[in-house]
Design an enzyme around this catalytic site. Sequence first.
Site, PDB file in Angstrom:
ATOM      1  N   PHE A 110       0.829  -1.207   0.000  1.00 31.49           N
ATOM      2  CA  PHE A 110       0.000   0.000   0.000  1.00 31.49           C
ATOM      3  C   PHE A 110       0.866   1.261   0.000  1.00 31.49           C
ATOM      4  O   PHE A 110       0.413   2.333  -0.384  1.00 31.49           O
ATOM      5  CB  PHE A 110      -0.949  -0.013   1.210  1.00 31.49           C
ATOM      6  CG  PHE A 110      -0.502   0.771   2.404  1.00 31.49           C
ATOM      7  CD1 PHE A 110       0.384   0.245   3.317  1.00 31.49           C
ATOM      8  CD2 PHE A 110      -0.984   2.055   2.613  1.00 31.49           C
ATOM      9  CE1 PHE A 110       0.784   0.977   4.424  1.00 31.49           C
ATOM     10  CE2 PHE A 110      -0.590   2.802   3.727  1.00 31.49           C
ATOM     11  CZ  PHE A 110       0.300   2.250   4.624  1.00 31.49           C
ATOM     12  N   LYS A 111       2.118   1.108   0.387  1.00 31.84           N
ATOM     13  CA  LYS A 111       2.987   2.287   0.456  1.00 31.84           C
ATOM     14  C   LYS A 111       3.228   2.907  -0.913  1.00 31.84           C
ATOM     15  O   LYS A 111       3.579   4.080  -1.015  1.00 31.84           O
ATOM     16  CB  LYS A 111       4.280   1.919   1.153  1.00 31.84           C
ATOM     17  CG  LYS A 111       4.005   1.480   2.588  1.00 31.84           C
ATOM     18  CD  LYS A 111       5.185   1.471   3.467  1.00 31.84           C
ATOM     19  CE  LYS A 111       4.812   1.334   4.928  1.00 31.84           C
ATOM     20  NZ  LYS A 111       4.125   0.058   5.256  1.00 31.84           N
ATOM     21  N   ASP A 112       3.023   2.132  -1.965  1.00 34.24           N
ATOM     22  CA  ASP A 112       3.153   2.701  -3.310  1.00 34.24           C
ATOM     23  C   ASP A 112       2.182   3.860  -3.537  1.00 34.24           C
ATOM     24  O   ASP A 112       2.483   4.780  -4.294  1.00 34.24           O
ATOM     25  CB  ASP A 112       2.865   1.630  -4.372  1.00 34.24           C
ATOM     26  CG  ASP A 112       3.976   0.591  -4.475  1.00 34.24           C
ATOM     27  OD1 ASP A 112       5.149   0.950  -4.250  1.00 34.24           O
ATOM     28  OD2 ASP A 112       3.664  -0.573  -4.777  1.00 34.24           O
TER      29      ASP A 112
END
Length: 502
Positions: A110-112
């Site tokens: 999700f950090k993308d």
Amino acid sequence: MKFTSTRNASLSVSAAQAIVQGISAEGGLFVPESFPQLSLDEIVKFASGSYADCAARVMGLYLTDFSAEELQRMAHDAYASFSSADVVPLVQLNDGEAVLELFRGPTLAFKDVALQMLPRLMSASIQKTGAKHKVLILVATSGDTGKAALEGFRDVPGTAILVFFPLDGVSDMQKLQMLTQRGDNVAVCAVKGNFDDAQTGVKRLFADDGVREMLAQTGYQLSSANSINWGRLVPQIAYYFWAYAKLVQGGGVKAGDPVDFVVPTGNFGDILAGYYAKRMGLPVRRLVCASNDNKVLSDFFATGVYDRRREFYKTESPSMDILISSNLERLLFEMSGRDAAKVAQWMQDLTSQGYYDVGAEVLKALGTDFAAGWCTGDEAKQALNGVFDRFGYVMDTHTAVAQCVTEKLHKDGAPAIVLSTASPFKFPQSVLSAIRPGEEHKDAFEAANALAKVQAAACGKEAKDCLPAQIAELSVLPVRHDAVCEKDNMEQALFDAVKRWN
Ligand SMILES: *Cc1c(COP(=O)(O)O)cnc(C)c1O
């Protein structure tokens, strides 16, 4: 919109300044001076546009020194590489339960969502502020941030990036993802210690005047891609609006009725973005903070005492193995009535005595917006297996913690949206051991292939085509980084990296 600091409320800087600097000089975190509002009408309409448009609109309310066209262009570029047309698709499992898939980006985490935006915001902010040095991004990672930041900043002009990760604190796939990183402005170093050691070391480097001076002489200034950076947090607010709009569109909730968001939490960045969305007018009943065995946050929400003096557990949801949740400071700032002196004192207490106590009044205030719970690794795996049984849906081990907490806490009322933070293919051994108990896979790739077979029915393709390309290529990419450092000597790794770049 201007930004102030959680430890110095008289400070006022532009968004661009906050993004370039990363952290305020006295150690506080940048926060918006107020919360802009969105009408229900506009929120619901997000569902009929693109995710990038939604993101640009939400970010634009805070990043007022960026033009709308500028933000739209950046958002469309940033999210073009995601594997879903919706960028962050909402999967409705049944009437009351939905999963927001935040892991469709280039590194499957999700950090993308934030780290494909941040480098673009950073580049533009450098120009807007006229910063004369290159920006050197220092990152401490519990696994996913490192790879997502490396991929986001790789070969971005005017920037370089050095990532520290705990030597034995990340999954096999996560480690390989970082060690095979391409790019001419990147460096990676394994730290002999846990995530908190790496994070403390990075904070020390930021605070060291000698380091700053030496870097300035070689043409660099430090900044951060950890979720303490405002430019990392602001893209995350958007997906709460998107999820709600999509749920309304799919008939899962009536426009205006509240929902709960359940968030697998580590550094408190993800769930804090949800709190900001709520403050901006999103109909949220509760934000549910889900912890693994490192339940420092769920204890805090129960008692008002944040106590890091406890054993650190290595779990199968390593990105949540954190005892110092940096972004909680931003919430405390709001909950204390924006009392910077109080926040500074609590943070001082945490450093000097290992805990702080926010008292009964703040504790009560926390309870109106938040709930919290935690799960053991075994409980999380049971939840993972249960969802697979009921819906044929495979979630990763972090998402499973949130699923498990949802099942424990969420007995009534509002629909629950579980935030899914990683692809199950990043943790294939753990995921398989949950849905195929008894089968053991020592090798991560063997497990990933077996998982692809399990997924074949759901993904509607042949097994080999269900394995994400980012995972498949890891088995053949050359290892490019082999540095290891002691936790007390991270400075040397920094100097070595700069020498190599210059
Ligand atoms: C980073 C991460 C988390 C925790 O998110 P925070 O914003 O640090 O609370 C949870 N799950 C995964 C897979 C992550 O990578």
